[in-house]
Design a protein around this motif. Structure first.
Motif, PDB file in Angstrom:
ATOM      1  N   LEU A   1     -94.462   0.941  33.131  1.00 39.50           N
ATOM      2  CA  LEU A   1     -93.930   1.486  34.383  1.00 39.50           C
ATOM      3  C   LEU A   1     -94.206   2.986  34.491  1.00 39.50           C
ATOM      4  N   THR A   2     -94.047   3.701  33.386  1.00 39.15           N
ATOM      5  CA  THR A   2     -94.319   5.135  33.373  1.00 39.15           C
ATOM      6  C   THR A   2     -95.782   5.403  33.653  1.00 39.15           C
ATOM      7  N   SER A   3     -96.645   4.628  33.050  1.00 41.52           N
ATOM      8  CA  SER A   3     -98.082   4.783  33.274  1.00 41.52           C
ATOM      9  C   SER A   3     -98.441   4.541  34.744  1.00 41.52           C
ATOM     10  N   ILE A   4     -97.849   3.519  35.338  1.00 42.94           N
ATOM     11  CA  ILE A   4     -98.097   3.225  36.754  1.00 42.94           C
ATOM     12  C   ILE A   4     -97.593   4.371  37.623  1.00 42.94           C
ATOM     13  N   ARG A   5     -96.380   4.858  37.324  1.00 45.91           N
ATOM     14  CA  ARG A   5     -95.822   5.974  38.100  1.00 45.91           C
ATOM     15  C   ARG A   5     -96.718   7.208  37.995  1.00 45.91           C
ATOM     16  N   ASN A   6     -97.210   7.500  36.795  1.00 40.37           N
ATOM     17  CA  ASN A   6     -98.094   8.648  36.609  1.00 40.37           C
ATOM     18  C   ASN A   6     -99.389   8.481  37.395  1.00 40.37           C
ATOM     19  N   ASP A   7     -99.921   7.263  37.417  1.00 40.49           N
ATOM     20  CA  ASP A   7    -101.133   7.005  38.197  1.00 40.49           C
ATOM     21  C   ASP A   7    -100.882   7.215  39.686  1.00 40.49           C
ATOM     22  N   LEU A   8     -99.748   6.724  40.175  1.00 38.99           N
ATOM     23  CA  LEU A   8     -99.444   6.811  41.602  1.00 38.99           C
ATOM     24  C   LEU A   8     -99.103   8.222  42.055  1.00 38.99           C
ATOM     25  N   THR A   9     -98.440   8.993  41.194  1.00 37.77           N
ATOM     26  CA  THR A   9     -98.001  10.334  41.583  1.00 37.77           C
ATOM     27  C   THR A   9     -98.951  11.427  41.138  1.00 37.77           C
ATOM     28  N   GLY A  10     -99.938  11.083  40.341  1.00 41.25           N
ATOM     29  CA  GLY A  10    -100.871  12.099  39.871  1.00 41.25           C
ATOM     30  C   GLY A  10    -100.287  12.990  38.796  1.00 41.25           C
ATOM     31  N   ALA A  11     -99.297  12.501  38.071  1.00 39.24           N
ATOM     32  CA  ALA A  11     -98.638  13.320  37.053  1.00 39.24           C
ATOM     33  C   ALA A  11     -99.613  13.766  35.975  1.00 39.24           C
ATOM     34  N   ALA A  12    -100.594  12.948  35.649  1.00 40.62           N
ATOM     35  CA  ALA A  12    -101.558  13.344  34.627  1.00 40.62           C
ATOM     36  C   ALA A  12    -102.401  14.514  35.116  1.00 40.62           C
ATOM     37  N   ALA A  13    -102.741  14.513  36.397  1.00 40.01           N
ATOM     38  CA  ALA A  13    -103.536  15.603  36.962  1.00 40.01           C
ATOM     39  C   ALA A  13    -102.721  16.874  37.105  1.00 40.01           C
TER      40      ALA A  13
END
Length: 122
Positions: free
Chosen positions: A37-49
């Protein structure tokens, strides 16, 4: 880990392609781990970027300029009409991590240091 497909809960299209229902989607989401779920949220919100953009924004401004730039942006936000800042102030109250100094620097960097444009975008 993907749950096994259960053909008894989903109908098929005319061509035999499975059609997933809202219940299928809810069941799949419920089966995800916290990590997934965290990985999906990061993908959707651009948290990694986010970390890359922050590093770029900090690199483009000297350390001494950062507090002054954020202060100018805060002042500009205060000067905008309430109709343009409602969501911003709601985020300040409910999700302050979305409007922290680092994020404000990203907006300033995106607008090439133009405080007025960064405030409007924020």
């Amino acid at each position: 880990m993907e749950p096994a497909y259960d053909s008894s809960t989903s109908s098929n299209d005319n061509d035999g392609t499975p059609v997933f229902t809202a219940q299928d989607e809810a069941r799949e989401i419920a089966s995800l781990s916290i990590s997934e779920l965290t990985s999906i949220r990061n993908d959707l919100t651009g948290a990694a970027a986010f970390s890359d953009a922050y590093a770029s924004a900090v690199a483009s401004a000297s350390r001494a300029d950062i507090p002054a730039a954020v202060a100018r942006l805060n002042h500009e936000m205060f000067e905008l009409p309430a109709s343009q800042t409602g969501a911003y102030y709601q985020a300040v109250e409910t999700r302050p991590e979305l409007v922290c100094h680092e994020r404000k620097l990203m907006f300033l960097d995106y607008e090439n240091g133009d405080v007025t444009l960064a405030a409007k975008r924020l």
